[in-house]
Design a protein around this motif. Structure first.
Motif, PDB file in Angstrom:
ATOM      1  N   UNK A 398       0.813  -1.213   0.000  1.00 21.26           N
ATOM      2  CA  UNK A 398       0.000   0.000   0.000  1.00 21.26           C
ATOM      3  C   UNK A 398       0.852   1.270   0.000  1.00 21.26           C
ATOM      4  N   UNK A 399       2.169   1.104  -0.128  1.00 16.37           N
ATOM      5  CA  UNK A 399       3.053   2.265  -0.054  1.00 16.37           C
ATOM      6  C   UNK A 399       3.256   2.961  -1.398  1.00 16.37           C
ATOM      7  N   UNK A 400       2.778   2.352  -2.475  1.00 18.32           N
ATOM      8  CA  UNK A 400       2.801   3.032  -3.772  1.00 18.32           C
ATOM      9  C   UNK A 400       1.500   3.820  -3.896  1.00 18.32           C
ATOM     10  N   UNK A 401       1.307   4.749  -2.981  1.00 14.37           N
ATOM     11  CA  UNK A 401       0.047   5.480  -2.883  1.00 14.37           C
ATOM     12  C   UNK A 401      -0.027   6.602  -3.920  1.00 14.37           C
ATOM     13  N   UNK A 402      -1.233   6.911  -4.412  1.00 16.21           N
ATOM     14  CA  UNK A 402      -1.394   8.028  -5.354  1.00 16.21           C
ATOM     15  C   UNK A 402      -1.088   9.368  -4.662  1.00 16.21           C
ATOM     16  N   UNK A 403      -0.368  10.217  -5.376  1.00 15.38           N
ATOM     17  CA  UNK A 403      -0.017  11.553  -4.855  1.00 15.38           C
ATOM     18  C   UNK A 403      -0.795  12.618  -5.621  1.00 15.38           C
ATOM     19  N   UNK A 404      -1.190  13.678  -4.923  1.00 16.15           N
ATOM     20  CA  UNK A 404      -1.927  14.778  -5.557  1.00 16.15           C
ATOM     21  C   UNK A 404      -1.063  16.036  -5.560  1.00 16.15           C
ATOM     22  N   UNK A 405      -0.883  16.598  -6.759  1.00 19.83           N
ATOM     23  CA  UNK A 405      -0.091  17.816  -6.910  1.00 19.83           C
ATOM     24  C   UNK A 405      -0.984  18.954  -7.397  1.00 19.83           C
ATOM     25  N   UNK A 406      -0.786  20.128  -6.822  1.00 16.33           N
ATOM     26  CA  UNK A 406      -1.449  21.347  -7.278  1.00 16.33           C
ATOM     27  C   UNK A 406      -0.356  22.381  -7.527  1.00 16.33           C
ATOM     28  N   UNK A 407      -0.298  22.889  -8.754  1.00 21.94           N
ATOM     29  CA  UNK A 407       0.750  23.850  -9.117  1.00 21.94           C
ATOM     30  C   UNK A 407       2.142  23.316  -8.793  1.00 21.94           C
ATOM     31  N   UNK A 408       2.361  22.039  -9.147  1.00 18.91           N
ATOM     32  CA  UNK A 408       3.657  21.377  -8.956  1.00 18.91           C
ATOM     33  C   UNK A 408       4.026  21.178  -7.490  1.00 18.91           C
ATOM     34  N   UNK A 409       3.080  21.370  -6.581  1.00 16.70           N
ATOM     35  CA  UNK A 409       3.350  21.203  -5.152  1.00 16.70           C
ATOM     36  C   UNK A 409       2.570  19.995  -4.625  1.00 16.70           C
ATOM     37  N   UNK A 410       3.254  19.138  -3.873  1.00 21.54           N
ATOM     38  CA  UNK A 410       2.610  17.969  -3.286  1.00 21.54           C
ATOM     39  C   UNK A 410       1.682  18.424  -2.159  1.00 21.54           C
ATOM     40  N   UNK A 411       0.380  18.152  -2.324  1.00 29.19           N
ATOM     41  CA  UNK A 411      -0.589  18.617  -1.321  1.00 29.19           C
ATOM     42  C   UNK A 411      -1.294  17.476  -0.601  1.00 29.19           C
ATOM     43  N   UNK A 412      -1.239  16.257  -1.117  1.00 29.94           N
ATOM     44  CA  UNK A 412      -1.918  15.153  -0.443  1.00 29.94           C
ATOM     45  C   UNK A 412      -1.353  13.812  -0.891  1.00 29.94           C
ATOM     46  N   UNK A 413      -1.379  12.851   0.027  1.00 30.06           N
ATOM     47  CA  UNK A 413      -0.954  11.472  -0.244  1.00 30.06           C
ATOM     48  C   UNK A 413      -2.059  10.555   0.255  1.00 30.06           C
ATOM     49  N   UNK A 414      -2.558   9.696  -0.617  1.00 30.95           N
ATOM     50  CA  UNK A 414      -3.635   8.781  -0.237  1.00 30.95           C
ATOM     51  C   UNK A 414      -3.201   7.894   0.927  1.00 30.95           C
ATOM     52  N   UNK A 415      -4.031   7.852   1.970  1.00 28.87           N
ATOM     53  CA  UNK A 415      -3.737   7.024   3.131  1.00 28.87           C
ATOM     54  C   UNK A 415      -2.791   7.656   4.122  1.00 28.87           C
ATOM     55  N   UNK A 416      -2.236   8.836   3.801  1.00 23.28           N
ATOM     56  CA  UNK A 416      -1.284   9.509   4.694  1.00 23.28           C
ATOM     57  C   UNK A 416      -1.869  10.805   5.229  1.00 23.28           C
ATOM     58  N   UNK A 417      -2.253  11.717   4.319  1.00 27.08           N
ATOM     59  CA  UNK A 417      -2.826  12.973   4.768  1.00 27.08           C
ATOM     60  C   UNK A 417      -2.602  14.103   3.786  1.00 27.08           C
ATOM     61  N   UNK A 418      -2.973  15.313   4.236  1.00 23.00           N
ATOM     62  CA  UNK A 418      -2.880  16.519   3.419  1.00 23.00           C
ATOM     63  C   UNK A 418      -1.764  17.407   3.961  1.00 23.00           C
ATOM     64  N   UNK A 419      -1.082  18.087   3.070  1.00 24.77           N
ATOM     65  CA  UNK A 419       0.019  18.975   3.441  1.00 24.77           C
ATOM     66  C   UNK A 419      -0.483  20.094   4.359  1.00 24.77           C
ATOM     67  N   UNK A 420       0.009  20.121   5.594  1.00 25.45           N
ATOM     68  CA  UNK A 420      -0.488  21.097   6.570  1.00 25.45           C
ATOM     69  C   UNK A 420      -0.212  22.549   6.163  1.00 25.45           C
ATOM     70  N   UNK A 421       0.979  22.887   5.645  1.00 27.77           N
ATOM     71  CA  UNK A 421       1.246  24.289   5.275  1.00 27.77           C
ATOM     72  C   UNK A 421       0.299  24.827   4.204  1.00 27.77           C
TER      73      UNK A 421
END
Length: 436
Positions: A398-421
């Motif tokens: 489950x560690x090959x989780x989908x990553x979400x990028x907005x404007x080239x910035x990592x903002x979320x990882x499935x199963x991990x959480x959302x970028x706090x900053x």
């Protein structure tokens, strides 16, 4: 004919409560007979007037007259006043691999998609007694066990994306000769697939060369082989029941505990093989060859209790992790943005920022590369995903989780959480969520 009356009665019993019925139509004699009997069975019973019949055709594109077959099936659907839809399959290189197996797998997958799209839970297939006999001989030549020699079941559930489609074979106890007689009696028309004459394909060779010879040695061999398949299917039920009993203390949900499994295998290897096959069946996986099964036992016997290993089988990964065997199936899903109540205190990404990025095509999903970092809690440093997965005790598959990028910035990882900053507490906000 008596056999056709029998099939009609079984169809009535199956379709009585159905709102929609799917039917696979190739245009050949078998499926045309099935369509005719189904339509007559449904329309003959006044309680079934509201039942909808949907005819599905799969265009493989492997034969020159494939376009004509599609046109024939569409016209036939209009003649019977039933709904019609089709799928066109593309094979990048038909000469590579087992084209029979590939076409069959793709066909079932396409039929399942059509059923899901049209809200159908029951799909009728035109397999008959001769098909069953051929399947038994094919499995016998492959060295299959009881499960394979059981042939095709009268019905089985096929699950995809949380949807369950039941496949039915109402003609399974009827011979090809009986279907041909029915078609002749009712003056039905159908198309002929020239590839059915090509004995280069194993099933055709069995149909054209082996079974006729067996019929000369033993008349009624087709019915006898089908009967054997039915008896073996009953035996398989008992083997599954035994595996379920043997699995107490070893089988945990859809996982297997290594230590008691090895102890059981040392005491009774045939029963342990049966348990392992039952576990694969629970996970909807194909049965392994005897050679592969023995290879697995060697791996399990040599591995240390705190070690891990990985097998590839039936296009999925099987992991031994923390002394437990588990199947890791690929998980499909997508990122969605859920609105956060404006008056609440819940954090979220600024909606305007996300909307503008979406309009510019700068919101994208990516796969993990290995060096990504993210901060998911306040007053904590950014950490590598590897460390976060270890801290959360996430299994390797489950560690090959989908990553979400907005404007080239990592903002979320499935199963991990959302970028706090990137989170805000005021204004219109949205929160990314991975939905499977």
């Amino acid at each position: 004919m008596a056999s056709s009356r029998k099939s009609k009665l079984s169809l009535k019993a199956k379709t009585k409560a159905a709102k929609r019925i799917g039917l696979a139509l190739s245009g050949g004699l078998d499926s045309v007979v099935l369509l005719d009997t189904v339509c007559k069975a449904v329309h003959a019973n006044s309680t079934q007037e509201s039942a909808e019949i949907w005819v599905f055709h799969i265009h493989h594109g492997l034969q020159k007259p494939a376009d004509q077959w599609l046109e024939f099936c569409e016209k036939l659907a209009k003649k019977y006043r039933v709904h019609f839809d089709f799928r066109l399959l593309h094979f990048a290189d038909p000469s590579q691999g087992n084209i029979e197996a590939r076409a069959r797998a793709e066909r079932y997958d396409a039929l399942t998609d059509l059923c899901i799209e049209h809200g159908i839970e029951d799909l009728l297939l035109a397999h008959h007694q001769n098909d069953q006999a051929e399947t038994v001989l094919l499995q016998l030549l492959r060295g299959s066990g009881v499960a394979g020699l059981s042939g095709m079941p009268l019905n089985r559930a096929n699950t995809k994306d949380a949807n369950t489609i039941t496949l039915w074979r109402p003609l399974l106890n009827q011979s090809k000769a009986e279907l041909e007689a029915y078609a002749k009696e009712h003056k039905l028309k159908w198309v002929e697939d020239p590839s059915n004459q090509n004995t280069r394909y194993r099933r055709n060779a069995i149909r054209k060369e082996i079974i006729p010879r067996l019929e000369k040695i033993q008349p009624g061999v087709i019915a006898n082989l089908a009967r054997s398949a039915d008896l073996l299917a009953q035996s398989q039920v008992l083997l599954d029941r035994l595996a379920k009993q043997d699995g107490r203390g070893i089988l945990e949900g859809k996982s297997l505990k290594l230590k008691p499994l090895l102890a059981f295998a040392n005491a009774d290897r045939p029963a342990a093989n049966n348990l392992l096959r039952y576990w694969l069946k629970l996970n909807d996986l194909a049965m392994p060859s005897q050679e592969r099964l023995e290879s697995w036992w060697r791996d399990l016997s040599a591995v240390k209790s705190d070690s891990s290993l990985e097998w590839q089988h039936d296009e999925v990964s099987i992991y031994l992790w923390r002394s437990t065997l588990q199947v890791a199936k690929p998980k499909a899903g997508q990122w969605v943005f859920q609105d956060v109540p404006t008056r609440g205190k819940s954090l979220g990404l600024p909606a305007d920022w996300v909307n503008q990025a979406q309009a510019e095509g700068r919101v994208e999903e990516r796969l993990r590369q290995g060096a990504e970092k993210i901060q998911i809690k306040p007053n904590t440093p950014r950490k590598k995903l590897k460390n976060l997965f270890q801290e959360s005790d996430t299994p390797p598959w489950e560690r090959q989780a989908p990553l979400l990028y907005v404007n080239e910035q990592l903002v979320a990882v499935a199963g991990v959480g959302v970028s706090y900053p990137h989170l805000a507490s005021t204004g219109k906000r949205v929160l990314p969520a991975w939905l499977e």
